[in-house]
Design a protein around this motif. Structure first.
Motif, PDB file in Angstrom:
ATOM      1  N   GLU A   1       0.845  -1.197   0.000  1.00 33.68           N
ATOM      2  CA  GLU A   1       0.000   0.000   0.000  1.00 33.68           C
ATOM      3  C   GLU A   1       0.881   1.248   0.000  1.00 33.68           C
ATOM      4  O   GLU A   1       1.963   1.234   0.554  1.00 33.68           O
ATOM      5  CB  GLU A   1      -0.830   0.037   1.294  1.00 33.68           C
ATOM      6  CG  GLU A   1      -2.036  -0.864   1.319  1.00 33.68           C
ATOM      7  CD  GLU A   1      -3.244  -0.252   0.634  1.00 33.68           C
ATOM      8  OE1 GLU A   1      -3.589   0.885   0.975  1.00 33.68           O
ATOM      9  OE2 GLU A   1      -3.804  -0.905  -0.292  1.00 33.68           O
ATOM     10  N   GLY A   2       0.415   2.320  -0.551  1.00 32.23           N
ATOM     11  CA  GLY A   2       1.103   3.603  -0.464  1.00 32.23           C
ATOM     12  C   GLY A   2       2.435   3.615  -1.208  1.00 32.23           C
ATOM     13  O   GLY A   2       2.715   2.770  -2.063  1.00 32.23           O
ATOM     14  N   VAL A   3       3.218   4.618  -0.846  1.00 35.83           N
ATOM     15  CA  VAL A   3       4.522   4.790  -1.497  1.00 35.83           C
ATOM     16  C   VAL A   3       5.627   4.682  -0.445  1.00 35.83           C
ATOM     17  O   VAL A   3       5.369   4.915   0.734  1.00 35.83           O
ATOM     18  CB  VAL A   3       4.614   6.160  -2.217  1.00 35.83           C
ATOM     19  CG1 VAL A   3       3.599   6.258  -3.339  1.00 35.83           C
ATOM     20  CG2 VAL A   3       4.453   7.312  -1.231  1.00 35.83           C
ATOM     21  N   VAL A   4       6.827   4.352  -0.879  1.00 31.53           N
ATOM     22  CA  VAL A   4       7.948   4.234   0.081  1.00 31.53           C
ATOM     23  C   VAL A   4       9.200   4.919  -0.486  1.00 31.53           C
ATOM     24  O   VAL A   4       9.421   4.903  -1.700  1.00 31.53           O
ATOM     25  CB  VAL A   4       8.306   2.756   0.390  1.00 31.53           C
ATOM     26  CG1 VAL A   4       7.356   2.146   1.378  1.00 31.53           C
ATOM     27  CG2 VAL A   4       8.392   1.933  -0.871  1.00 31.53           C
ATOM     28  N   PRO A   5      10.015   5.530   0.396  1.00 30.14           N
ATOM     29  CA  PRO A   5      11.284   6.100  -0.095  1.00 30.14           C
ATOM     30  C   PRO A   5      12.205   4.975  -0.583  1.00 30.14           C
ATOM     31  O   PRO A   5      12.432   4.014   0.157  1.00 30.14           O
ATOM     32  CB  PRO A   5      11.877   6.803   1.133  1.00 30.14           C
ATOM     33  CG  PRO A   5      10.826   6.798   2.178  1.00 30.14           C
ATOM     34  CD  PRO A   5       9.850   5.704   1.856  1.00 30.14           C
ATOM     35  N   SER A   6      12.695   5.088  -1.790  1.00 28.76           N
ATOM     36  CA  SER A   6      13.532   4.009  -2.333  1.00 28.76           C
ATOM     37  C   SER A   6      14.926   4.003  -1.716  1.00 28.76           C
ATOM     38  O   SER A   6      15.647   3.015  -1.792  1.00 28.76           O
ATOM     39  CB  SER A   6      13.633   4.131  -3.854  1.00 28.76           C
ATOM     40  OG  SER A   6      14.178   5.382  -4.205  1.00 28.76           O
ATOM     41  N   CYS A   7      15.334   5.111  -1.081  1.00 36.49           N
ATOM     42  CA  CYS A   7      16.679   5.134  -0.486  1.00 36.49           C
ATOM     43  C   CYS A   7      16.777   4.198   0.704  1.00 36.49           C
ATOM     44  O   CYS A   7      17.832   3.613   0.947  1.00 36.49           O
ATOM     45  CB  CYS A   7      17.104   6.551  -0.120  1.00 36.49           C
ATOM     46  SG  CYS A   7      16.028   7.359   1.065  1.00 36.49           S
ATOM     47  N   THR A   8      15.661   4.040   1.439  1.00 34.44           N
ATOM     48  CA  THR A   8      15.705   3.143   2.609  1.00 34.44           C
ATOM     49  C   THR A   8      15.087   1.782   2.309  1.00 34.44           C
ATOM     50  O   THR A   8      15.177   0.876   3.129  1.00 34.44           O
ATOM     51  CB  THR A   8      14.958   3.775   3.808  1.00 34.44           C
ATOM     52  OG1 THR A   8      13.692   4.229   3.361  1.00 34.44           O
ATOM     53  CG2 THR A   8      15.741   4.916   4.412  1.00 34.44           C
TER      54      THR A   8
END
Ligand code: FES
Length: 707
Positions: free
Chosen positions: A56-63
């Motif tokens: 679900e949703g979006v996530v920071p790709s750096c972490t």
């Protein structure tokens, strides 16, 4: 390993590696700002968000960590909208006007805005009202341009372990600064400048980079000591070894560029120190003394037997002149496999290192010890051999190098210049070095204000002159001699008269003194003629029985040698190739550019070796790796009061004990001080290890191919 899919492209990547890094390495651009590959993540900017299938949703790709079977989407309308919002938040406190920013055209935030198609351009900006901090050395902080990405804080704390920069709060505004807003020096900053290197905006800038109007390469601005050394000795690298007490390794680093580190450790004019960035903090590093210490301690364990020695080429080279330029060229030419002979007119090898520089500054056994190492490569040496016709040598040699130095002193065309008691600098110093009668009396007047003039003055004093006066046209602050030379001469009782014109040498048959006038201003016109403005009624006379002209020197060569000569009787060479007007005859060192320094002669000798090797069919590659290649540890840690640590001073013999003899007078820095002194180095080169940013522009072509 894991198989990760980004925008439909399958990538095999290490399990748990950051997805942003995986994408960037594969040529897939994901916008990002707070991420830096060398720093721990703080995921504060949210520009790098992505969608992950099944989440679900979006996530920071750096972490986000890569997992086998993970499917990632980097582009969608939802992502574009959320990134626009994130960018607006970043820009909320950032000034609208980019054109006045020192990072204009070079700013990561600016390229991010371009990537986002101008998103955030219409929003209302909040003015933070911070005062730009310019009072610190080397760095300018403008917190108005800060977007609180935290890279500088992580660089200072996590990458370097220094902990000077922290988040601070004032009037509800968060900013990056030091505890209690102390100056950087009082907050134990180590001035490594990692903060400015990772800052993606114009918030923390390097003052020297800002002042780099002639666009010198970044490496030269960041590590100016190495760039300033004519031979480009890797100063920070050998200082780091000295700090660790690894003197053999340090000496090997120095030897990669210069074949006589002990001599240079004593008499180098240390141009590197004038550029040393530690000098902006408090006092420049004592680089020459550190070099000397390492060279003196060196057992040769690291570099002996390791240097290059190419098989014999079957080519013969004659080097005329055994001074620093000739010795250096001969050494590297021999290593390139050529059969090299040095022909020297004087009784020993060394040139001005033996017949110009007095013994109290450079003991002759040091020169001879270092020449022995050079000679051991298989060079033939012929002393007391004057060459009248270099052209004739071409019958026996495939190439000839003229490294004859500038051994003829020159006098000025003033009244009395032919009286008995008038001497020339080079002749006087040569006779003193050979322990011959120099012809000086009891009251000696030196005309000239460079280092050679001081060598003459101090030598005259040591030879027993009761009074030594030194006068020059230049004002005190424009004198070309080094400051330490001037101060030491004054301590020895030598009287200095700056800003004086030489009116006439008085006397009927022999010198009785010199008439001077005070100089108000002095400059050279376009034709290199001196334009002197004198003070009316300022005539003065100094009594003396000897006058030594130390007003320059020239190569001892005439047109009869068959080579084209240029200004100052110097040998004319073709641009770049160092070849003279005669095919196969090259020239290097002072004989080409006039009297300069030993380290410049070394650089010129290296250049000549490269050119001659190419001429003889070689590749001209004289570079050598003698010391181990080790990646320096960037975690330099905290050091209390680092910026206030004082420069170590050399141990100099007191004036009354040194002024009447030619014994060594400077013993360099002592063992107790050496590692501490090396520890003062800012290690400016560490900054070059930091990974440069990956900007959208770098991906444009590649991205279109990928998507
Ligand atoms: Fe990932 Fe800033 S949140 S780069």
């Amino acid at each position: 390993m894991a198989v990760l899919t980004i925008d439909g492209i399958q990538l095999e990547v290490p399990e748990h590696k950051g997805v942003l890094e995986c994408a960037l390495e594969a040529g897939i651009y994901i916008p990002h700002l707070c991420h830096h590959p060398d720093l721990p993540e703080n995921a504060s900017c949210r520009m790098c968000i992505v969608e992950v299938e099944g989440t679900e949703g979006v996530v920071p790709s750096c972490t986000l960590r890569a997992k086998d079977g993970m499917k990632v989407k980097t582009k969608s309308q939802r992502l574009a909208k959320l990134r626009s919002l994130a960018l607006e938040l970043l820009l909320a406190g950032h000034p609208e006007d980019c054109s006045t920013c020192p990072k204009y055209g070079n700013c990561e935030l600016q390229t991010l805005i371009q990537y986002m198609g101008g998103a955030g351009a219409d929003m209302k900006y909040r003015v933070k009202g911070f005062k730009t901090q310019e009072e610190n050395p080397l760095l300018v902080h403008d917190m108005n341009r800060c977007v609180l990405c935290g890279r500088c804080v992580r660089a200072c704390n996590d990458l370097r372990g220094v902990g000077t920069l922290q988040y601070q709060k004032k009037d509800m505004e968060t900013y990056v600064g030091t505890l209690h807003d102390k100056l950087l020096i009082d907050a134990d900053c180590r001035f490594c400048q990692a903060c400015s290197e990772v800052c993606p905006t114009g918030s923390i800038c390097d003052k020297l980079m800002m002042a780099n109007s002639d666009n010198k390469p970044k490496e030269e601005v960041v590590v100016p000591c190495r760039a300033a050394c004519p031979a480009h000795t890797d100063v920070p690298r050998y200082i780091r070894y000295i700090k660790e007490g690894r003197f053999n390794e340090a000496a090997a680093v120095i030897r990669e560029k210069v074949p006589f580190p002990k001599s240079l450790g004593r008499i180098c004019t240390n141009v590197c120190e004038f550029q040393c960035k530690r000098g902006n903090v408090n006092e420049a590093m004592a680089i020459r003394n550190l070099k000397r210490y390492a060279a003196d301690q060196d057992t040769g364990e690291i570099w002996r037997g390791k240097g290059k020695q190419l098989p014999d080429s079957g080519k013969k080279v004659c080097v005329i002149g055994g001074g620093p330029a000739g010795m250096t060229a001969a050494y590297y030419l021999r290593k390139q496999g050529h059969d090299v002979t040095i022909k020297e007119a004087l009784p020993t090898i060394g040139g001005m290192m033996c017949y110009g520089i007095p013994e109290y500054r450079l003991p002759r056994e040091i020169v001879s010890e270092e020449y022995t190492i050079i000679e051991e490569t298989g060079i033939h040496t012929e002393v007391n051999t004057r060459v009248e016709s270099p052209k004739a040598l071409r019958k026996d040699y495939d190439a000839v190098l003229m490294a004859i130095g500038t051994h003829n002193g020159i006098s000025l065309p003033i009244e009395g210049n032919e009286l008995a008691g008038v001497l020339l600098n080079t002749e006087f110093l040569r006779k003193a070095s050979l322990h011959q009668e120099t012809g000086i009396g009891k009251k000696v007047i030196i005309l000239g204000g460079g280092n050679v003039a001081f060598d003459c003055a101090r030598t005259a004093k040591r030879l027993g002159a009761q009074e030594v006066h030194l006068a020059c046209l230049e004002a005190r602050d424009k004198m070309t001699a080094s400051e330490e030379e001037i101060l030491e001469a004054q301590e020895e009782g030598i009287k200095i008269y700056p800003a004086r014109s030489f009116e006439r040498i008085t006397g009927i048959d022999s010198v009785t003194g010199v008439d001077f006038m005070k100089v108000l201003s002095f400059e050279f016109d376009a034709n290199r003629r001196a334009v002197i403005k004198k003070e009316e009624g300022s005539e003065e006379h100094i009594d003396g029985d000897t006058v030594i002209f130390a007003t320059g020197q020239r190569p001892a060569i005439t047109e009869e040698a068959g080579l084209a000569l240029g200004r100052g009787n110097c040998i004319a060479v073709r641009e770049r190739s160092l070849m003279t007007s005669e095919e196969g005859i090259f020239a290097a060192g002072d004989a080409v550019y006039g009297t300069k320094t030993v380290i410049q002669a070394v650089a010129s000798g290296r250049e000549a070796a490269i050119e001659i090797d190419r001429y003889l069919g070689g590749d001209g590659n004289i570079s050598e790796i003698l010391a181990p290649i080790e990646k320096a540890d960037g975690f330099i840690g905290k050091q209390k009061q680092f910026g206030y640590e004082k420069r170590a001073t050399g141990q100099i013999v007191a004036a009354e004990k040194r002024q009447d003899n030619f014994k060594v007078m400077d013993y360099g820095i002592c063992s107790e001080d050496v590692c501490q002194e090396a520890g003062r180095c800012l290690q400016c080169d560490l900054r070059l290890q930091i990974t440069p940013p990956r900007l959208w522009g770098d991906f444009k072509g590649r991205e279109e191919d990928v998507v």
